[in-house]
Design a protein around this motif. Structure first.
Motif, PDB file in Angstrom:
ATOM      1  N   SER A 120       0.809  -1.230   0.000  1.00 61.88           N
ATOM      2  CA  SER A 120       0.000   0.000   0.000  1.00 61.88           C
ATOM      3  C   SER A 120       0.838   1.276   0.000  1.00 61.88           C
ATOM      4  CB  SER A 120      -0.892   0.017   1.233  1.00 61.88           C
ATOM      5  OG  SER A 120      -1.525  -1.214   1.391  1.00 61.88           O
ATOM      6  N   LEU A 121       2.141   1.131   0.285  1.00 56.70           N
ATOM      7  CA  LEU A 121       3.002   2.324   0.332  1.00 56.70           C
ATOM      8  C   LEU A 121       4.064   2.310  -0.759  1.00 56.70           C
ATOM      9  CD1 LEU A 121       3.550   2.349   4.205  1.00 56.70           C
ATOM     10  CD2 LEU A 121       2.075   3.877   2.905  1.00 56.70           C
ATOM     11  N   SER A 122       4.213   1.156  -1.439  1.00 56.91           N
ATOM     12  CA  SER A 122       5.368   0.926  -2.309  1.00 56.91           C
ATOM     13  C   SER A 122       5.633   2.044  -3.312  1.00 56.91           C
ATOM     14  CB  SER A 122       5.183  -0.400  -3.046  1.00 56.91           C
ATOM     15  OG  SER A 122       3.921  -0.412  -3.699  1.00 56.91           O
ATOM     16  N   TRP A 123       4.605   2.437  -4.082  1.00 54.69           N
ATOM     17  CA  TRP A 123       4.867   3.423  -5.145  1.00 54.69           C
ATOM     18  C   TRP A 123       5.141   4.806  -4.564  1.00 54.69           C
ATOM     19  CZ3 TRP A 123       6.125   1.487  -9.649  1.00 54.69           C
ATOM     20  CH2 TRP A 123       5.601   0.248 -10.024  1.00 54.69           C
ATOM     21  N   GLY A 124       4.620   5.069  -3.373  1.00 56.90           N
ATOM     22  CA  GLY A 124       4.899   6.352  -2.721  1.00 56.90           C
ATOM     23  C   GLY A 124       6.330   6.402  -2.214  1.00 56.90           C
ATOM     24  N   CYS A 125       6.769   5.302  -1.579  1.00 57.30           N
ATOM     25  CA  CYS A 125       8.139   5.263  -1.047  1.00 57.30           C
ATOM     26  C   CYS A 125       9.155   5.279  -2.185  1.00 57.30           C
ATOM     27  CB  CYS A 125       8.329   4.031  -0.173  1.00 57.30           C
ATOM     28  SG  CYS A 125       7.330   4.088   1.324  1.00 57.30           S
ATOM     29  N   SER A 126       8.833   4.576  -3.281  1.00 55.02           N
ATOM     30  CA  SER A 126       9.807   4.533  -4.382  1.00 55.02           C
ATOM     31  C   SER A 126       9.936   5.912  -5.030  1.00 55.02           C
ATOM     32  CB  SER A 126       9.427   3.466  -5.402  1.00 55.02           C
ATOM     33  OG  SER A 126       8.110   3.636  -5.844  1.00 55.02           O
ATOM     34  N   ALA A 127       8.827   6.660  -5.096  1.00 57.08           N
ATOM     35  CA  ALA A 127       8.907   8.023  -5.650  1.00 57.08           C
ATOM     36  C   ALA A 127       9.804   8.895  -4.764  1.00 57.08           C
ATOM     37  CB  ALA A 127       7.508   8.634  -5.741  1.00 57.08           C
ATOM     38  N   GLU A 128       9.690   8.670  -3.455  1.00 56.44           N
ATOM     39  CA  GLU A 128      10.509   9.466  -2.532  1.00 56.44           C
ATOM     40  C   GLU A 128      12.003   9.150  -2.696  1.00 56.44           C
ATOM     41  OE1 GLU A 128       8.821  11.189   0.341  1.00 56.44           O
ATOM     42  OE2 GLU A 128      10.585  11.691   1.519  1.00 56.44           O
ATOM     43  N   VAL A 129      12.329   7.858  -2.913  1.00 64.66           N
ATOM     44  CA  VAL A 129      13.735   7.484  -3.123  1.00 64.66           C
ATOM     45  C   VAL A 129      14.288   8.206  -4.358  1.00 64.66           C
ATOM     46  CG1 VAL A 129      15.291   5.583  -3.753  1.00 64.66           C
ATOM     47  CG2 VAL A 129      13.576   5.246  -1.962  1.00 64.66           C
ATOM     48  N   VAL A 130      13.503   8.219  -5.439  1.00 62.13           N
ATOM     49  CA  VAL A 130      13.961   8.879  -6.680  1.00 62.13           C
ATOM     50  C   VAL A 130      14.216  10.369  -6.400  1.00 62.13           C
ATOM     51  CG1 VAL A 130      13.281   9.535  -9.031  1.00 62.13           C
ATOM     52  CG2 VAL A 130      12.764   7.245  -8.179  1.00 62.13           C
ATOM     53  N   GLU A 131      13.313  10.957  -5.632  1.00 63.28           N
ATOM     54  CA  GLU A 131      13.462  12.385  -5.311  1.00 63.28           C
ATOM     55  C   GLU A 131      14.726  12.625  -4.471  1.00 63.28           C
ATOM     56  OE1 GLU A 131      10.764  15.473  -2.926  1.00 63.28           O
ATOM     57  OE2 GLU A 131       9.623  13.993  -4.070  1.00 63.28           O
ATOM     58  N   MET A 132      14.984  11.719  -3.523  1.00 64.79           N
ATOM     59  CA  MET A 132      16.162  11.874  -2.655  1.00 64.79           C
ATOM     60  C   MET A 132      17.452  11.780  -3.466  1.00 64.79           C
ATOM     61  SD  MET A 132      14.752   9.558   0.487  1.00 64.79           S
ATOM     62  CE  MET A 132      16.147   9.550   1.603  1.00 64.79           C
ATOM     63  N   VAL A 133      17.504  10.794  -4.371  1.00 64.02           N
ATOM     64  CA  VAL A 133      18.701  10.637  -5.208  1.00 64.02           C
ATOM     65  C   VAL A 133      18.877  11.894  -6.066  1.00 64.02           C
ATOM     66  CG1 VAL A 133      19.709   9.328  -7.138  1.00 64.02           C
ATOM     67  CG2 VAL A 133      18.635   8.108  -5.236  1.00 64.02           C
ATOM     68  N   GLY A 134      17.772  12.357  -6.650  1.00 60.46           N
ATOM     69  CA  GLY A 134      17.832  13.539  -7.522  1.00 60.46           C
ATOM     70  C   GLY A 134      18.340  14.761  -6.770  1.00 60.46           C
ATOM     71  N   LYS A 135      17.804  14.978  -5.576  1.00 60.45           N
ATOM     72  CA  LYS A 135      18.209  16.148  -4.781  1.00 60.45           C
ATOM     73  C   LYS A 135      19.683  16.052  -4.399  1.00 60.45           C
ATOM     74  CE  LYS A 135      13.987  17.754  -2.590  1.00 60.45           C
ATOM     75  NZ  LYS A 135      13.137  17.638  -1.414  1.00 60.45           N
ATOM     76  N   ALA A 136      20.115  14.844  -3.996  1.00 60.63           N
ATOM     77  CA  ALA A 136      21.512  14.674  -3.589  1.00 60.63           C
ATOM     78  C   ALA A 136      22.437  14.943  -4.774  1.00 60.63           C
ATOM     79  CB  ALA A 136      21.728  13.267  -3.063  1.00 60.63           C
ATOM     80  N   GLU A 137      22.022  14.514  -5.961  1.00 61.15           N
ATOM     81  CA  GLU A 137      22.875  14.722  -7.139  1.00 61.15           C
ATOM     82  C   GLU A 137      22.928  16.192  -7.532  1.00 61.15           C
ATOM     83  OE1 GLU A 137      21.682  11.798 -10.040  1.00 61.15           O
ATOM     84  OE2 GLU A 137      23.170  10.460  -9.147  1.00 61.15           O
ATOM     85  N   ASN A 138      21.882  16.921  -7.163  1.00 63.67           N
ATOM     86  CA  ASN A 138      21.884  18.363  -7.453  1.00 63.67           C
ATOM     87  C   ASN A 138      22.545  19.167  -6.334  1.00 63.67           C
ATOM     88  OD1 ASN A 138      20.635  18.096  -9.893  1.00 63.67           O
ATOM     89  ND2 ASN A 138      18.589  18.073  -8.983  1.00 63.67           N
ATOM     90  N   GLY A 139      23.203  18.436  -5.422  1.00 62.27           N
ATOM     91  CA  GLY A 139      23.975  19.113  -4.377  1.00 62.27           C
ATOM     92  C   GLY A 139      23.147  19.578  -3.194  1.00 62.27           C
ATOM     93  N   GLN A 140      21.873  19.124  -3.131  1.00 58.74           N
ATOM     94  CA  GLN A 140      21.081  19.525  -1.960  1.00 58.74           C
ATOM     95  C   GLN A 140      21.377  18.577  -0.798  1.00 58.74           C
ATOM     96  OE1 GLN A 140      16.923  20.157  -3.006  1.00 58.74           O
ATOM     97  NE2 GLN A 140      17.576  20.751  -5.035  1.00 58.74           N
ATOM     98  N   SER A 141      21.048  19.010   0.412  1.00 58.18           N
ATOM     99  CA  SER A 141      21.409  18.281   1.622  1.00 58.18           C
ATOM    100  C   SER A 141      20.860  16.855   1.604  1.00 58.18           C
ATOM    101  CB  SER A 141      20.856  19.011   2.833  1.00 58.18           C
ATOM    102  OG  SER A 141      20.948  18.168   3.954  1.00 58.18           O
ATOM    103  N   THR A 142      21.649  15.923   2.141  1.00 58.90           N
ATOM    104  CA  THR A 142      21.188  14.540   2.226  1.00 58.90           C
ATOM    105  C   THR A 142      20.790  14.182   3.660  1.00 58.90           C
ATOM    106  OG1 THR A 142      23.446  13.798   2.528  1.00 58.90           O
ATOM    107  CG2 THR A 142      22.572  13.750   0.275  1.00 58.90           C
ATOM    108  N   HIS A 143      20.740  15.157   4.565  1.00 62.08           N
ATOM    109  CA  HIS A 143      20.388  14.825   5.948  1.00 62.08           C
ATOM    110  C   HIS A 143      19.355  15.786   6.500  1.00 62.08           C
ATOM    111  CE1 HIS A 143      24.244  12.645   5.498  1.00 62.08           C
ATOM    112  NE2 HIS A 143      23.506  11.727   6.076  1.00 62.08           N
TER     113      HIS A 143
END
Ligand SMILES: Cc1cc2nc3c(=O)[nH]c(=O)nc-3n(C[C@H](O)[C@H](O)[C@H](O)COP(=O)(O)OP(=O)(O)OC[C@H]3O[C@@H](n4cnc5c(N)ncnc54)[C@H](O)[C@@H]3O)c2cc1C
Length: 342
Positions: A319-342
């Motif tokens: 019930s959460l899978s597609w929501g959590c996976s979207a968040e992972v993609v967003e986290m990777v994207g933000k980290a690659e753009n130099g935004q904070s990872t913590h």
């Protein structure tokens, strides 16, 4: 775009890998087991929130996943269908107070295909005359997605293969082994209960659940769930090719062996709720451990900068899978753009 290794081949790992690949990353999945070797295989797999602490993030992930599962229900090969049914509300249900107050503000109520509250009198008219009603407050009729995991998991794997993602079999004692064998820019840990040892997470525990799959002759088209019955969790859920009878939530058991006495009790409870169940033939008994922790771990590892955890989804991983996976993609994207990872 980066090279990513997703560890884990259950519903969390597979959906995370799909979304990362669709975002343009080069993805490999590595897991000890796929399909019948995973907890995901055992899931009743109806869209609901169970054995998970609901906060703003969980609600957001559940809404994203609901939306995607509704979309997948229109594609036959996915094994996802929409099922309409009744959820009983008892004094012990987590939503009892909201129900009594007539509050219907949850975000998902606006996107489920249908939702209608039932008074106790209206509910009674839909139950066998002798069904025990103690603590019952009423209920609601709702339509939500449900997946037959024996079709849905192979569909997700096929989708990954078409996307050019490699699905490798391997078991890891620690994250250095993953790095050695499947070097990548990013590692996503989707190992469910396996994270108790792999990530050394002592807050993770398995909540055992047992179900019975029975034959589906087409006569039962709607589901009914009395999850908080004082006699034990009771639900009857028609899927595409079978009916799932449940259930259980055992906090003191760390094996996934079938308990014969419990199986008999599930069958008896379900026949009391829907007498026709007594005529169905048992196909299979299944049990598994829901990977529960006080809150889902979806975050950057505090010590390893290129490791993201996505595990501990309790009784709500589908019930959460597609929501959590979207968040992972967003986290990777933000980290690659130099935004904070913590
Ligand atoms: C009876 C029952 C009914 C349920 N009903 C529902 C429901 O109706 N709706 C719902 O949303 N959820 C339901 N759930 C919960 C759902 O099954 C889980 O939340 C979900 O399956 C978790 O998925 P996962 O991919 O995180 O973990 P898993 O499916 O357990 O996958 C973990 C993956 O990690 C791999 N792995 C683990 N350790 C290692 C290691 N050291 N090295 C390599 N690989 C490793 C495993 O082999 C596996 O591939 C139910 C669960 C049970 C038991």
């Amino acid at each position: 775009m980066s090279k990513v290794t997703v560890i884990g081949g259950g519903v969390t790992g597979l959906t995370t890998a799909i979304r990362l690949r669709e975002a343009g990353h080069e993805v490999t999945v590595a897991a000890k087991d796929y399909l019948a070797g995973t907890t995901s295989w055992v899931a009743t797999a109806i869209w609901h929130l169970f054995w998970v602490e609901v906060d703003e993030r969980v609600e957001r992930w559940s809404v994203t996943a609901l939306d995607e599962l509704i979309r997948l229900s229109r594609i036959e090969e996915t094994g996802v269908t929409l099922v309409r049914g009744i959820e009983c509300v008892r004094e012990t249900s987590p939503d009892a107070e909201d129900f009594v107050q007539g509050r219907t503000g949850a975000a998902w109520q606006h996107i489920v295909p249908s939702y209608e509250a039932l008074t106790l009198e209206e509910l009674k008219g839909r139950l066998p005359w002798d069904y025990p009603l103690e603590t019952m407050l009423g209920g609601y009729i709702i339509e939500v997605p449900i997946a037959d995991m024996s079709v849905y998991l192979p569909y997700l794997m096929k989708r990954l293969e078409h996307l050019g993602v490699r699905l490798e079999s391997d078991t890891f004692e620690n994250f250095s082994e993953v790095e050695e064998r499947f070097p990548a820019d990013w590692y996503i840990n989707c190992t469910g209960l396996g994270s108790a040892t792999l990530a050394g997470d002592s807050t993770l525990r398995g909540i055992k659940g047992q179900i019975v799959r029975v034959t589906h002759d087409g006569s039962i088209t709607e589901y009914i769930a009395d999850d908080f019955s004082p006699r034990g969790m009771t639900y009857i859920l028609p899927r595409g090719q079978d009916i799932v009878l449940g259930g259980s939530e055992d906090t003191d058991c760390d094996d996934s062996n079938i308990d014969d006495q419990l199986a008999a009790s599930i069958l008896a409870r379900c026949a009391a709720l829907v007498p026709d169940i007594a005529n169905a033939t048992v196909l299979e008994h299944l049990a598994g451990l829901r990977p529960y922790r006080p809150s889902i771990r979806l975050e950057f590892d505090p010590d390893v900068s290129n490791l993201i955890h996505n595990y501990g989804h309790g009784g709500s991983g589908v019930s959460l899978s597609w929501g959590c996976s979207a968040e992972v993609v967003e986290m990777v994207g933000k980290a690659e753009n130099g935004q904070s990872t913590h």
